[in-house]
Design an enzyme around this catalytic site. Sequence first.
Site, PDB file in Angstrom:
ATOM      1  N   GLY A 191       0.780  -1.387   0.071  1.00  0.00           N
ATOM      2  CA  GLY A 191       0.009   0.089   0.186  1.00  0.00           C
ATOM      3  C   GLY A 191       0.940   1.187  -0.131  1.00  0.00           C
ATOM      4  O   GLY A 191       0.462   2.314   0.411  1.00  0.00           O
ATOM      5  N   GLY A 224      -0.474   4.723  -0.646  1.00  0.00           N
ATOM      6  CA  GLY A 224      -1.578   5.331  -0.120  1.00  0.00           C
ATOM      7  C   GLY A 224      -1.009   6.490   0.906  1.00  0.00           C
ATOM      8  O   GLY A 224       0.190   6.610   0.588  1.00  0.00           O
ATOM      9  N   ASP A 250       2.574  -1.823  -4.494  1.00  0.00           N
ATOM     10  CA  ASP A 250       1.013  -1.504  -4.612  1.00  0.00           C
ATOM     11  C   ASP A 250       0.441  -1.730  -5.821  1.00  0.00           C
ATOM     12  O   ASP A 250       1.058  -2.323  -6.789  1.00  0.00           O
ATOM     13  CB  ASP A 250       1.227   0.269  -4.482  1.00  0.00           C
ATOM     14  CG  ASP A 250      -0.363   0.833  -3.880  1.00  0.00           C
ATOM     15  OD1 ASP A 250      -0.308   1.525  -2.826  1.00  0.00           O
ATOM     16  OD2 ASP A 250      -1.142   0.711  -4.656  1.00  0.00           O
ATOM     17  N   ASN A 255      -0.857  -7.237  -6.898  1.00  0.00           N
ATOM     18  CA  ASN A 255      -1.975  -7.544  -5.987  1.00  0.00           C
ATOM     19  C   ASN A 255      -1.297  -8.277  -4.810  1.00  0.00           C
ATOM     20  O   ASN A 255      -0.771  -9.253  -4.938  1.00  0.00           O
ATOM     21  CB  ASN A 255      -3.092  -8.222  -6.505  1.00  0.00           C
ATOM     22  CG  ASN A 255      -4.584  -8.327  -5.764  1.00  0.00           C
ATOM     23  OD1 ASN A 255      -4.271  -8.517  -4.774  1.00  0.00           O
ATOM     24  ND2 ASN A 255      -5.434  -8.160  -6.755  1.00  0.00           N
ATOM     25  N   ILE A 256      -1.712  -7.921  -3.462  1.00  0.00           N
ATOM     26  CA  ILE A 256      -1.332  -8.728  -2.349  1.00  0.00           C
ATOM     27  C   ILE A 256      -1.703  -9.995  -2.345  1.00  0.00           C
ATOM     28  O   ILE A 256      -1.485 -10.630  -1.592  1.00  0.00           O
ATOM     29  CB  ILE A 256      -1.562  -7.916  -1.132  1.00  0.00           C
ATOM     30  CG1 ILE A 256      -3.112  -7.476  -0.738  1.00  0.00           C
ATOM     31  CG2 ILE A 256      -0.708  -6.751  -1.010  1.00  0.00           C
ATOM     32  CD1 ILE A 256      -3.453  -7.054   0.348  1.00  0.00           C
ATOM     33  N   TYR A 302     -15.117  -3.482   7.259  1.00  0.00           N
ATOM     34  CA  TYR A 302     -13.582  -2.951   7.605  1.00  0.00           C
ATOM     35  C   TYR A 302     -13.185  -3.127   9.101  1.00  0.00           C
ATOM     36  O   TYR A 302     -12.209  -3.773   9.440  1.00  0.00           O
ATOM     37  CB  TYR A 302     -13.492  -1.761   7.190  1.00  0.00           C
ATOM     38  CG  TYR A 302     -12.299  -0.952   7.424  1.00  0.00           C
ATOM     39  CD1 TYR A 302     -10.956  -1.124   6.674  1.00  0.00           C
ATOM     40  CD2 TYR A 302     -11.958   0.029   8.508  1.00  0.00           C
ATOM     41  CE1 TYR A 302      -9.736  -0.492   7.300  1.00  0.00           C
ATOM     42  CE2 TYR A 302     -11.043   0.709   8.777  1.00  0.00           C
ATOM     43  CZ  TYR A 302      -9.739   0.621   8.001  1.00  0.00           C
ATOM     44  OH  TYR A 302      -8.622   0.996   8.348  1.00  0.00           O
TER      45      TYR A 302
HETATM   46  C1  AKB Z   1     -11.603   4.955   7.715  1.00  0.00           C
HETATM   47  O1  AKB Z   1     -12.135   6.056   8.001  1.00  0.00           O
HETATM   48  O2  AKB Z   1     -12.151   3.787   7.387  1.00  0.00           O
HETATM   49  C2  AKB Z   1     -10.153   4.700   8.057  1.00  0.00           C
HETATM   50  C3  AKB Z   1     -10.017   4.425   9.589  1.00  0.00           C
HETATM   51  C4  AKB Z   1     -10.722   5.173  10.643  1.00  0.00           C
HETATM   52  O3  AKB Z   1      -9.505   3.355   9.753  1.00  0.00           O
HETATM   53  N1  AKB Z   1      -9.590   6.326   8.313  1.00  0.00           N
END
Ligand code: AKB
Length: 339
Positions: free
Chosen positions: A10, A13, A35, A54-55, A154
């Site tokens: 990354g 990023g 990346d 790609n990872i 996430y």
């Molecule tokens: C997000 O908003 O997804 C990130 C985080 C808080 O990890 N910046």
Amino acid sequence: MAKGVVLITGSNGEIGHSLVNQLAAEGRYQVVSLDLTPVPDALRAKCVASYAGNIMDRFLMDQIAAHHEIDAVFHLAALLSTRGERDPELAHQVNVEGTLNLLRVAQQQSARLGRAVKFLFPSSIAVYGLPDLATKAAAGRVKEDEWTVPVTMYGCNKLYCEHLGRYYTHYHRQLGALSSMARLDFRSLRFPGLISADTVPTGGTSDFGPEMLHAAAKGEPYSCFVGENAQIPFMAMPDAVTALTSLLDADQSKLSRVVYNVSGFSVSAKQIAEQVKKAFPKADISYKPDLVREKIVDSWPADVDDSAARSDWGFAPAFDAERAFGEYLVPRIRSRYSK
Ligand code: AKB
């Protein structure tokens, strides 16, 4: 003595850019970058090798490991929280399967070199999930083991990968004959929202902070996707990079945890707007909350307790809100957009 090699995924990023620059300036390591898209020439010049790929590509990862004796991995590649809600399965593939692929490579490298490869993993405030604003207000500064009930894909991915890292460090193939020297050394930080003067993030839910500032500096109106009372901790990018390199350098015997909270300053959207207007009085900021994104922000703590990071490895952010805006963000953004 030859310099150690660090692999940064990354690298294109937000954190990646700053970290490559910082490590190159320190000159202690040779940087290998990876990346999806090729890094710009200026960044490439600071790396001993740069890979675009790609990872999740096992062949590519094995090739990189065969070509470089990697001492440490900074695994920064991820799909952030808003992007992850738009395509949860893809987020799982990138954030979990990609991380597993990197852990596999780092573990094999540890076994091959006979020493623990360090694996630095930026986790996130998104691993927390507070059910409502009253609980958020009562919770105050949340500790690492409290409220780890994330509401985003996430956040789930980050929390699970923290556990994977702990597993690889302490228990990987525990029934086998591998010595503990063959295991890697996983270290993780839970970052708050990050604000950089040099880059604008994409796909995150804490993006309202940096977006507001960069829009004002460019003279563009900004419609904020959370209400003015939405509050989470933020951190200036230089502190985030220092936190990562300090944790890399920390004495393993002093680390009482594999995952640490770190924080810079806790501010509401309104307080960010006030800082922005101090510097750019003509800033045109309005609020048009996206109720789902706002709910995600509301599920994250207003602040975190980072006392373990402070006492175990000396974490101490240089920037509170006043210094972050007054001495880092505003001066640097002004010169960036005046060019
Ligand atoms: C997000 O908003 O997804 C990130 C985080 C808080 O990890 N910046």
